[in-house]
Design a protein around this motif. Structure first.
Motif, PDB file in Angstrom:
ATOM      1  N   ILE A 196       0.863  -1.179   0.000  1.00 18.76           N
ATOM      2  CA  ILE A 196       0.000   0.000   0.000  1.00 18.76           C
ATOM      3  C   ILE A 196       0.897   1.227   0.000  1.00 18.76           C
ATOM      4  CG2 ILE A 196      -1.754   1.297   1.265  1.00 18.76           C
ATOM      5  CD1 ILE A 196      -2.489  -1.379   2.675  1.00 18.76           C
ATOM      6  N   ALA A 197       0.643   2.153  -0.923  1.00 19.72           N
ATOM      7  CA  ALA A 197       1.358   3.430  -0.956  1.00 19.72           C
ATOM      8  C   ALA A 197       0.621   4.408  -0.044  1.00 19.72           C
ATOM      9  CB  ALA A 197       1.411   3.975  -2.383  1.00 19.72           C
ATOM     10  N   CYS A 198       1.320   4.930   0.947  1.00 23.09           N
ATOM     11  CA  CYS A 198       0.757   5.897   1.881  1.00 23.09           C
ATOM     12  C   CYS A 198       1.848   6.922   2.184  1.00 23.09           C
ATOM     13  CB  CYS A 198       0.299   5.197   3.165  1.00 23.09           C
ATOM     14  SG  CYS A 198      -0.268   6.320   4.458  1.00 23.09           S
ATOM     15  N   ALA A 199       1.665   8.166   1.741  1.00 25.68           N
ATOM     16  CA  ALA A 199       2.701   9.188   1.881  1.00 25.68           C
ATOM     17  C   ALA A 199       3.103   9.415   3.339  1.00 25.68           C
ATOM     18  CB  ALA A 199       2.227  10.497   1.248  1.00 25.68           C
ATOM     19  N   ALA A 200       2.128   9.441   4.245  1.00 24.62           N
ATOM     20  CA  ALA A 200       2.437   9.695   5.659  1.00 24.62           C
ATOM     21  C   ALA A 200       3.342   8.611   6.232  1.00 24.62           C
ATOM     22  CB  ALA A 200       1.149   9.790   6.467  1.00 24.62           C
ATOM     23  N   LEU A 201       3.036   7.357   5.941  1.00 24.08           N
ATOM     24  CA  LEU A 201       3.832   6.261   6.479  1.00 24.08           C
ATOM     25  C   LEU A 201       5.163   6.113   5.746  1.00 24.08           C
ATOM     26  CD1 LEU A 201       0.954   3.752   7.174  1.00 24.08           C
ATOM     27  CD2 LEU A 201       2.308   5.029   8.851  1.00 24.08           C
ATOM     28  N   LYS A 202       5.180   6.436   4.461  1.00 30.09           N
ATOM     29  CA  LYS A 202       6.438   6.387   3.709  1.00 30.09           C
ATOM     30  C   LYS A 202       7.421   7.408   4.275  1.00 30.09           C
ATOM     31  CE  LYS A 202       8.561   5.327  -0.459  1.00 30.09           C
ATOM     32  NZ  LYS A 202       8.347   4.528  -1.626  1.00 30.09           N
TER      33      LYS A 202
END
Length: 106
Positions: free
Chosen positions: A52-58
């Motif tokens: 899953i692409a998630c900017a906050a977690l990346k």
């Protein structure tokens, strides 16, 4: 970047300390019930996992979120939006713990 990552990690730890949670789930430490939103970047039914692409977690972990086939909601396919909670595996990498389908198309 390192300072922002430390702040985000500290917030996740605080969320985990003050949330009613199970400490372990199949070798993965749950971090609370905070919901994140991201896009199912890839999923291989053959291999049994995806990301899953998630900017906050990346920005916090420097990687996409791993999702096991048992956590992928029915009807989900690459490109769809998901809402999910996370835990960390033994290496401190984020893994989806529960996920629900938000929208079928990006």
């Amino acid at each position: 970047l390192a300072e922002r990552r430390a702040e985000c990690t500290a917030q996740i730890i605080m969320d985990a300390l003050y949330a009613p949670i199970d400490v372990q789930l199949q070798g993965t430490q749950r971090l609370g019930e905070k919901m994140y939103e991201g896009r199912l970047k890839s999923f291989s039914p053959k291999d049994g996992y995806g990301f899953i692409a998630c900017a906050a977690l990346k920005s916090m972990y420097g990687r996409d979120v791993y999702i096991h086939k048992s956590k992928v909601p029915d009807g989900a396919s690459s490109g769809c939006s998901l809402q999910f909670t996370i835990g960390l595996n033994a290496k401190g990498q984020p893994q989806a713990q529960s996920a629900s389908l938000v929208s079928q198309t990006p």
